[in-house]
Design a protein around this motif. Structure first.
Motif, PDB file in Angstrom:
ATOM      1  N   LYS A  18      46.509 -67.867 -44.818  1.00 51.18           N
ATOM      2  CA  LYS A  18      46.334 -68.598 -46.071  1.00 51.18           C
ATOM      3  C   LYS A  18      45.485 -69.859 -45.846  1.00 51.18           C
ATOM      4  CE  LYS A  18      48.956 -70.860 -49.800  1.00 51.18           C
ATOM      5  NZ  LYS A  18      48.337 -70.098 -50.897  1.00 51.18           N
ATOM      6  N   ILE A  19      45.739 -70.557 -44.767  1.00 49.82           N
ATOM      7  CA  ILE A  19      44.979 -71.776 -44.471  1.00 49.82           C
ATOM      8  C   ILE A  19      43.501 -71.460 -44.275  1.00 49.82           C
ATOM      9  CG2 ILE A  19      44.621 -73.586 -42.732  1.00 49.82           C
ATOM     10  CD1 ILE A  19      47.685 -73.590 -42.355  1.00 49.82           C
ATOM     11  N   TYR A  20      43.196 -70.432 -43.495  1.00 49.75           N
ATOM     12  CA  TYR A  20      41.791 -70.046 -43.279  1.00 49.75           C
ATOM     13  C   TYR A  20      41.123 -69.638 -44.598  1.00 49.75           C
ATOM     14  CZ  TYR A  20      41.428 -70.149 -38.159  1.00 49.75           C
ATOM     15  OH  TYR A  20      41.339 -70.548 -36.855  1.00 49.75           O
ATOM     16  N   LYS A  21      41.860 -68.907 -45.415  1.00 53.50           N
ATOM     17  CA  LYS A  21      41.295 -68.426 -46.677  1.00 53.50           C
ATOM     18  C   LYS A  21      40.981 -69.581 -47.623  1.00 53.50           C
ATOM     19  CE  LYS A  21      42.286 -65.388 -50.624  1.00 53.50           C
ATOM     20  NZ  LYS A  21      43.279 -64.445 -51.228  1.00 53.50           N
TER      21      LYS A  21
ATOM     22  N   LYS B 162      57.051 -76.181 -50.323  1.00 55.13           N
ATOM     23  CA  LYS B 162      58.181 -75.252 -50.315  1.00 55.13           C
ATOM     24  C   LYS B 162      57.764 -73.828 -50.673  1.00 55.13           C
ATOM     25  CE  LYS B 162      61.015 -77.328 -53.137  1.00 55.13           C
ATOM     26  NZ  LYS B 162      62.268 -77.584 -53.902  1.00 55.13           N
ATOM     27  N   THR B 163      56.572 -73.672 -51.285  1.00 58.41           N
ATOM     28  CA  THR B 163      56.113 -72.337 -51.678  1.00 58.41           C
ATOM     29  C   THR B 163      55.309 -71.650 -50.578  1.00 58.41           C
ATOM     30  OG1 THR B 163      53.977 -73.065 -52.609  1.00 58.41           O
ATOM     31  CG2 THR B 163      55.929 -73.187 -54.045  1.00 58.41           C
ATOM     32  N   LEU B 164      54.967 -72.365 -49.524  1.00 54.59           N
ATOM     33  CA  LEU B 164      54.136 -71.782 -48.471  1.00 54.59           C
ATOM     34  C   LEU B 164      54.943 -70.834 -47.603  1.00 54.59           C
ATOM     35  CD1 LEU B 164      52.052 -74.892 -47.294  1.00 54.59           C
ATOM     36  CD2 LEU B 164      51.333 -73.039 -48.823  1.00 54.59           C
ATOM     37  N   PRO B 165      54.291 -69.794 -47.065  1.00 53.07           N
ATOM     38  CA  PRO B 165      55.003 -68.853 -46.195  1.00 53.07           C
ATOM     39  C   PRO B 165      55.438 -69.519 -44.893  1.00 53.07           C
ATOM     40  CG  PRO B 165      52.638 -68.421 -46.180  1.00 53.07           C
ATOM     41  CD  PRO B 165      52.872 -69.424 -47.258  1.00 53.07           C
ATOM     42  N   THR B 166      56.575 -69.111 -44.376  1.00 49.54           N
ATOM     43  CA  THR B 166      57.053 -69.658 -43.110  1.00 49.54           C
ATOM     44  C   THR B 166      56.805 -68.709 -41.941  1.00 49.54           C
ATOM     45  OG1 THR B 166      59.274 -68.831 -43.606  1.00 49.54           O
ATOM     46  CG2 THR B 166      58.790 -71.129 -44.184  1.00 49.54           C
ATOM     47  N   ASP B 167      56.136 -67.598 -42.214  1.00 43.74           N
ATOM     48  CA  ASP B 167      55.665 -66.724 -41.139  1.00 43.74           C
ATOM     49  C   ASP B 167      54.351 -67.309 -40.620  1.00 43.74           C
ATOM     50  OD1 ASP B 167      55.524 -64.012 -39.656  1.00 43.74           O
ATOM     51  OD2 ASP B 167      53.583 -64.185 -40.676  1.00 43.74           O
ATOM     52  N   PRO B 168      54.240 -67.641 -39.333  1.00 44.57           N
ATOM     53  CA  PRO B 168      53.044 -68.305 -38.808  1.00 44.57           C
ATOM     54  C   PRO B 168      51.738 -67.557 -39.082  1.00 44.57           C
ATOM     55  CG  PRO B 168      54.811 -68.394 -37.200  1.00 44.57           C
ATOM     56  CD  PRO B 168      55.279 -67.488 -38.297  1.00 44.57           C
TER      57      PRO B 168
END
Length: 354
Positions: free
Chosen positions: A223-226, A211-217
């Motif tokens: 964030k995933i790559y980082k 629920k804390t993750l951004p919803t902008d693709p």
């Protein structure tokens, strides 16, 4: 896709391993693959120290991969598993013997319909009503699964062995602190605890964390790559695998689900495969990505009409580690996804289906 496994912290008996296995041949294995092989063989063939807390998700890749395994070593591993169970403690039913992996025709992937297909999938995810688990409730996922056991044996280098299709049920609390796994034949009778004090992350997310993750693709993909930098066989492969892991045994808010699909479409190498089949035999359309090093293509399968997520499949598309092209090395199908009021409770009058 098979899940990450933590490396053993204690030292391994390399002399014993060398006695059981033939001398490795080409192609040479990476350090990660050697460690994965050693970890599983040593834990299955000889009693070891108490195992660490089990992963909340099944292994992403394989149990044994990359080297021929002698018939004696394989038989010993399964004989030991039949006596002790695979993970946890307590009595367990005999582990079913592995079966020959299915081989399918490799259908080429295409980017021609990628944008429109992803939009259909994302729109359906946004519109789908997703129950929100509350305190004291559990997210329940029932799946049918099969994973690769060995790439080939010394008796037949063309034959890959996989687990027979079987049921796996998981209960997870929203905060990720409590959980239960029941996988008859592969875990002790009655199941094992998934309780953990480890903080949630992309590698092991809870519902509350999601629920804390951004919803902008774009922000989500960044964030995933980082956070997965340096993992996997390539940044793109690891990003795709990470998104796929979030689809398997978790419940994500509708807006995040849509963002995950749109983010995945931006990963280089992602294609659409028009025909794919999940572990329950359901036909669908797939988003797919090839791991260029290991040679397998991970496929996320969706219903062709409703665009609901059905399951996943991994198909070898390039000869590697003794696995011939077309071999299905992993297959899953999500049969039920629901919110229930207690651990070990199955959906019914008190459960809310997702």
């Amino acid at each position: 896709m098979i899940r990450k496994k933590s490396r053993r912290e204690e030292s391994l008996d390399h002399a014993e391993l060398a006695r059981l296995l033939p001398a490795p041949g080409d192609p040479h294995l990476s350090l990660d693959r050697h460690l994965l092989l050693e970890e599983h063989l040593m834990s299955e063939i000889q009693p070891a120290a108490p195992a660490p807390a089990p992963s909340r998700r099944p292994a992403r890749r394989v149990l044994l991969i990359g080297v021929p395994v002698t018939a004696a070593a394989l038989a010993g591993a399964f004989a030991f598993t039949a006596l002790t169970g695979s993970g946890g403690s307590g009595p367990a039913a005999a582990t079913p013997p592995p079966v020959e992996a299915p081989v399918v025709r490799i259908e080429p992937g295409s980017t021609a319909q990628l944008a429109s297909t992803v939009e259909h999938i994302a729109a359906a995810a946004s519109a789908r009503k997703t129950p929100e688990p509350g305190p004291g409730q559990y997210i329940y996922i029932k799946s049918k699964v099969s994973y690769l056991v060995v790439s080939h044996t010394d008796a037949d280098e063309s034959k890959a062995l996989v687990q027979p299709l079987h049921i796996r049920e998981v209960w997870n609390s929203p905060d990720g602190k409590q959980g239960w796994l029941d996988e008859p034949g592969y875990k002790p009778k009655g199941g094992i605890t998934l309780d953990s004090d480890v903080e949630s992350s992309l590698g092991g997310p809870s519902y509350d964390y999601l629920k804390t993750l951004p919803t902008d693709p774009d922000a989500l993909l960044k964030k995933i790559y980082k956070e997965t930098k340096g993992q996997g066989n390539s940044p793109d492969q690891e990003a795709f695998a990470t998104v796929g892991d979030l689809l398997v045994e978790q419940l994500a808010p509708a807006k995040l689900n849509a963002a995950l699909y749109r983010a995945a479409a931006k990963i280089p190498g992602v294609v659409v495969v028009d025909h794919a089949q999940d572990a329950a035999g359901r036909e669908g359309i797939a988003l797919a990505h090839v791991d260029q090093k290991s040679g397998d293509r991970a496929e996320w399968i969706f219903d062709r009409k409703t665009y609901a997520y059905l399951g996943s499949r991994a198909v070898q598309v390039k000869q590697a580690y003794g696995i011939k092209p077309g071999t299905v090395i992993q297959s899953t199908a999500v049969l039920e996804r629901a919110v229930v009021d207690a651990q070990k409770q199955r959906p019914g009058a008190q459960g809310t289906r997702a």
